[in-house]
Structure formats: C-alpha cells, structure tokens
Design an enzyme around this catalytic site. Structure first.
Site, short mmCIF file in Angstrom:
data_model
loop_
_atom_site.label_atom_id
_atom_site.label_comp_id
_atom_site.label_asym_id
_atom_site.label_seq_id
_atom_site.Cartn_x
_atom_site.Cartn_y
_atom_site.Cartn_z
N TYR A 40 -41.54 10.35 -10.63
CA TYR A 40 -41.34 9.39 -9.37
C TYR A 40 -41.76 9.78 -7.95
CZ TYR A 40 -39.05 4.77 -11.32
OH TYR A 40 -39.14 3.54 -11.51
N MET A 44 -33.66 6.56 -13.92
CA MET A 44 -31.98 6.16 -14.22
C MET A 44 -31.56 6.58 -15.25
SD MET A 44 -31.19 1.96 -14.26
CE MET A 44 -31.66 1.82 -12.29
N LYS A 78 -5.08 11.53 -15.94
CA LYS A 78 -5.76 10.26 -14.99
C LYS A 78 -7.04 10.47 -15.62
CE LYS A 78 -6.27 14.16 -11.61
NZ LYS A 78 -5.92 14.83 -10.12
N ARG A 88 -1.29 14.98 1.62
CA ARG A 88 -2.22 13.92 1.19
C ARG A 88 -1.35 12.98 0.33
NH1 ARG A 88 -5.87 15.46 -4.63
NH2 ARG A 88 -3.96 15.56 -5.60
C1 LIG Z 1 -5.28 15.97 -10.42
C2 LIG Z 1 -3.92 17.03 -10.51
C3 LIG Z 1 -3.35 17.92 -10.98
C4 LIG Z 1 -4.21 18.36 -12.05
O1 LIG Z 1 -5.08 19.45 -11.84
P1 LIG Z 1 -6.76 20.30 -11.82
O2 LIG Z 1 -6.83 21.22 -10.43
O3 LIG Z 1 -6.96 19.39 -12.60
O4 LIG Z 1 -5.39 21.44 -13.19
C5 LIG Z 1 -1.99 17.81 -10.85
N1 LIG Z 1 -1.51 17.52 -9.71
C6 LIG Z 1 -2.11 16.73 -8.94
C7 LIG Z 1 -1.29 15.92 -7.96
C8 LIG Z 1 -3.57 16.00 -9.00
O5 LIG Z 1 -3.50 15.19 -8.62
#
Ligand SMILES: *Cc1c(COP(=O)(O)O)cnc(C)c1O
Length: 345
Positions: free
Chosen positions: A242, A290, A33, A128
């Site tokens: 800065y 920046m 993702k 969640r």
């Molecule tokens: C992001 C995610 C993972 C991967 O988790 P890691 O801690 O990066 O290994 C697995 N399952 C779900 C539902 C996630 O949101």
C-alpha cells in the site's frame, strides 16, 4: 495452512517466576491481569499454581471471578481495582480480596460485605490508585483492627534503578505502614530487581514472568512463526504494498507472510522491523497491512516456509523498540487469530 503459530513456553514462564521468587526475600505472587498479559490465564495461572504460586493479582473483579473458576479454592486472588459499585456479588462468590483504594471503596465494602476479606492500596507518590497519606492517616485506626490481608503500593519508576523516585516512594510507604501488622507489598518485577529493601512480605512480579524487561535474565516465553504465502521477483524500480512506500533498488525476492496489524503486529513498526528466516534477518518492506506483510528474502540461502517474528533472536522488547512502545503492549496486543500452542507447564 496460513495461520501463524504462537507458542507459549509454560516451562520457561514458570522458571522465570521461580527465578524472581528466589530473588525475593519475601513470598512471590503472580500478576495475571489482562488474560495473563495476553498469553492465556487459563493455561498460565494453573501452571504457576502447580509451581507454588499461592497469591495472584488481577485488575478487575470480573477477571478475579474467572480466575477463581480456573484455579478453584485455595489461592488468594487480589483485585487491584478494589471494590467497585456492582462488584459485591463477584467478590463474595469468588472469595476475592479487593485492594480498597479510597474511603468510598472502604465504606462500600464494609456495607455490602461486612467481615469479608480486603486489602488496602496506598498511594506512595504515583498518583494512580490508592489512598493518599492524609486519607490513610484518618482511616488507619478504623481499617487496621478489621485485619486487612495485605497493604500495598506501586512504584512509578522501578524500571530505572537510579531514579530518585524509588527511594522516595520506599520512604513514603515505610512511613505509611509503620507499626502495621498486615503483610506489605511494594515491588513488581522492577522493584524485585531493586533489592531486598523493596520486597517487604510479598512481591508482585508480572512482566518478568512473561519474558519481558526489566528482567534481563528472563527466559523467552513466546515464539511467533508466520507462514510464507507467496514469493515473487521484484525488479529495480518496482514497489511493494500500500502507498508504494518501498521501491526495490536491486533485483529482489519478496515474500508475503500471513500476519498483520489485526494480529497485533503494529503497523508503525514497519520500516524498522524484520523477521528471521533461520539465522538471516529479512527486513519488512512496504506497509504492514491487516493480514499480510512483505519481507525481503533476497539474501536468504533457502526460501523459507515460515519466518520467526518473536523468538530467540528477537524478543517482545525488540519489537517494542521498533514500535516505540514497551514489551507489555506487544504482549497484550498479540492477536486472537493465532494457532496458540502451549509447551510444558
Ligand atoms: C501490573 C502491575 C504489577 C506487575 O507489574 P510488572 O511490571 O508487570 O511486574 C504489579 N502491581 C501493580 C499494581 C500492577 O498494576
């Protein structure tokens, strides 16, 4: 050239996946993702597929559609966000497997794409995503005969092995999936390290592939080399950057390097951060701006052309410590302005 270089070692990344897959008593998927945690899904996913990954997870249907174009037919692509209104076309055309999170999503999926593959996400306590125990109890007799591809849940505290929440969620998930034929999945990177009880039929490592904690044995995947633009002498009492937040207390050599908060080098890490010139740590002096950062190179034997912010000496978790965040956020913040180079794969 003032452009900093971000090197992404695909061989190390694939070795990390293989190590986590070997630790899993189940098949291992790969979580890609958010553009493979910021490292480039177009390069990361094919490398993992070549090394044997057959299941991939993304957050959104749009990411799934992009990943299908990258990987072609074959690998299974699961979508954590499930089936949202407007997703039916993407899910059908890219043959995605939405992890249905609620009765609403289930109805939407059954109505829009009857007979199309799906998975189910259960909430085992994190609150969640996923169906709650009562909702699932009411739905399971309808859902199970439709043949879900996968039933999954997610651990809230897997990076703390001794946290009682782990066993509590394991118990809840085992109860909710008792007598189920579909493959089950509970463990991300942290869950894999908790041991085989947590592995079920499929594990879902993400951060460990990319070199981050809690996978302490991960090989480093990212290296960030930043060019020095200019070096100057600064006398005691003079200030840098800065807001005049740093004042020289000795005759100093100060280098200005070509990176800043626009590149994901969080401004907040300034006072704690350093970069490496070879083996020598060079503290950041003054504010991160920046596009530029001042560093103290007084103690460096030979003035460097480039310095290392990420690499063998300092990991994404080192930077996360300086910034008061986690390695995941350091990775996904890495800027788009770098010269990205991929090694191996
Ligand atoms: C992001 C995610 C993972 C991967 O988790 P890691 O801690 O990066 O290994 C697995 N399952 C779900 C539902 C996630 O949101």
């Amino acid at each position: 050239m003032a452009q900093a270089r971000l090197s992404i070692d695909l061989d190390a990344l694939c070795a990390n996946w293989q190590a986590l897959a070997a630790q899993s008593t189940a098949e291992a998927a790969a979580v890609v993702k958010a553009d493979a945690y910021g490292l480039g899904v177009d390069r990361v996913a094919p490398a993992l597929a070549r090394h044997g990954a057959r299941h991939f997870f993304v957050a959104l249907a749009e990411e799934g559609a992009q990943l299908r174009r990258i990987l072609g037919d074959g690998p299974e692509i699961h979508v954590f966000g499930g089936h949202m209104a407007g997703d039916a076309g993407l899910i059908r055309d890219a043959a995605l497997v939405p992890m249905l999170n609620s009765l609403d999503q289930m109805l939407r999926h059954a109505e829009a794409l009857p007979g199309a593959p799906f998975g189910i996400q259960l909430d085992s306590g994190m609150n969640r995503l996923g169906m709650e125990p009562a909702e699932w109890a009411a739905l399971r007799e309808v859902a199970l005969p439709l043949g879900p591809r996968l039933i999954m849940s997610h651990l809230a505290c897997a990076d703390e092995p001794r946290h009682p929440m782990n066993a509590q969620q394991l118990r809840a998930f085992a109860e909710m999936t008792q007598g189920v034929d579909a493959p089950r999945s509970l463990a991300a990177t942290g869950g894999i390290l908790l041991g085989p009880d947590y592995h079920f039929e499929l594990t879902r490592p993400g951060i460990g592939l990319y070199g981050g904690l809690p996978f302490v044995d991960a090989l480093p995947v990212v290296t960030l080399d930043i060019p020095v633009i200019q070096v100057r002498d600064v006398a005691p009492g003079e200030t840098v950057g800065y807001g005049n937040t740093w004042t020289a207390s000795r005759p100093s050599r100060i280098a200005t390097i070509s990176g800043g908060y626009a590149d994901g080098i969080h401004r907040i890490m300034g006072p704690q951060a350093s970069v490496r010139a070879g083996e020598t740590p060079c503290p950041v002096v003054g504010r991160v701006s920046m596009d530029l950062i001042g560093i103290d190179v007084t103690d460096v034997p030979e003035e460097p052309d480039t310095v290392e912010l990420l690499g063998l000496h300092q990991s994404v978790d080192t930077l996360a410590g300086w910034a008061g965040t986690i390695g995941y956020e350091i990775l996904t913040s890495l800027g788009r302005r770098y010269d990205r180079q991929y090694i191996g794969g």
